[in-house]
Scaffold this active site. Structure first.
Site, short mmCIF file in Angstrom:
data_model
loop_
_atom_site.label_atom_id
_atom_site.label_comp_id
_atom_site.label_asym_id
_atom_site.label_seq_id
_atom_site.Cartn_x
_atom_site.Cartn_y
_atom_site.Cartn_z
N SER A 19 33.91 39.20 32.25
CA SER A 19 35.13 39.57 32.71
C SER A 19 35.99 40.31 31.90
O SER A 19 36.16 39.78 30.63
CB SER A 19 35.96 38.17 33.52
N LYS A 70 34.82 32.30 45.44
CA LYS A 70 36.21 33.04 46.23
C LYS A 70 36.26 32.23 47.54
O LYS A 70 37.56 32.03 48.09
CB LYS A 70 35.99 34.45 46.39
N ALA A 131 27.87 40.50 52.00
CA ALA A 131 28.54 39.64 52.83
C ALA A 131 29.31 38.58 52.27
O ALA A 131 29.52 37.71 52.93
CB ALA A 131 27.56 39.18 53.93
#
Length: 279
Positions: A19, A70, A131
């Site tokens: 990140s 998430k 997805a």
């Protein structure tokens, strides 16, 4: 130097070592002169809602959330924004008064990246590959941006079906993604394919129409087959750095209750960091 008054936030994921959010956020913190810090929180893949609840009680201001947490973040929140409600995914958690507030700034990031490239979803046919949480944000952004047609393809077809039902979209078998790409105006890679610098959704862009927008939500490493082949075909290629910056701006303002300092060139900072890592 961190002290007892320092406002601390961070990013959690598995993995999180790739990140660039800590570099971006801490650079903004320094430019704004804040007594604050932003740190990475590497978690195990089996990180749970109880662990999230414990972090919310730790004194942290909040967390950005990346793969694969998430949807976990959205499910375990006490308060959910409209973006979280429609996507079922959150990439920003604010911890306050013992509560977890979930927001989805990935939608902002996607719209920001398209706008910065002089593009939009309005009236366009869109194919989303994936997805998961990012794919949900991409679908929400496409609908918010008035896309005329939305198709979703995923390696597990049933997950594409489920997402298509939520966003009034067409579900496409993964084996037929090439045909779907050739019929699209915008193709978005919302999978993790490419994070290793080798894998790709494997679309033959030489067969796609001129002027197509190819959007990769992945931003590291700097060279990835999905982007390289799109550029080689002279298509409009948008990488995940613009999305990262676009979603980070509202995250910074929410986590630190301060405006983003405009004196810093975030895009230049991050591209320099990626180029250095590629050496």
């Amino acid at each position: 130097m961190i002290n007892g008054r320092t406002r601390i936030a961070g990013v959690i994921g598995a993995p999180v070592s790739h990140s660039l959010s800590p570099l971006l956020m801490n650079s903004w913190i320094a430019a704004a002169g804040l007594d604050a810090a932003y740190v990475p929180f590497p978690a195990r893949a089996d990180f749970s809602g109880s662990g999230l609840r414990a972090l919310s009680q730790s004194g942290l201001a909040g967390l950005n959330v990346t793969l694969p947490f998430k949807t976990l973040a959205a499910k375990n929140a006490d308060i959910r924004s409209a973006g979280v409600a429609v996507t079922g995914a959150a990439n920003l958690l604010i911890f306050s008064n013992g509560k977890i507030e979930a927001r989805n700034t990935d939608i902002d990031g996607i719209l920001h990246a398209l706008s910065r490239a002089g593009q939009s979803f309005k009236g366009k046919s869109v194919l989303v590959l994936g997805a998961g949480g990012v794919a949900r944000a991409a679908c929400a952004a496409a609908r918010q941006g008035a896309a005329s047609k939305l198709a979703i393809s995923n390696r597990t077809w049933s997950r594409a079906d489920d997402l298509a039902a939520v966003f009034d979209a067409i579900s496409v078998n993964w084996a037929e993604r090439q045909d779907a790409a050739e019929a699209a105006d915008i193709v978005i890679n919302a999978t993790s394919l490419g994070m290793d610098g080798l894998s790709s959704p494997e679309i033959d862009f030489t067969r796609c129409p001129a002027g197509m927008v190819v959007f990769d939500t992945v931003y590291t490493p700097i060279r990835r087959p999905f982007m390289e082949t799109a550029r080689a075909a002279s298509l409009i290629a948008i990488d995940g750095l613009s999305m990262l910056i676009g979603q980070a701006r509202p995250s910074f303002e929410a986590l630190y209750e301060a405006p983003v300092p405009e004196s810093m060139d975030a895009d230049r900072l991050l591209r320099k960091a990626l180029a250095h890592d590629h050496l």
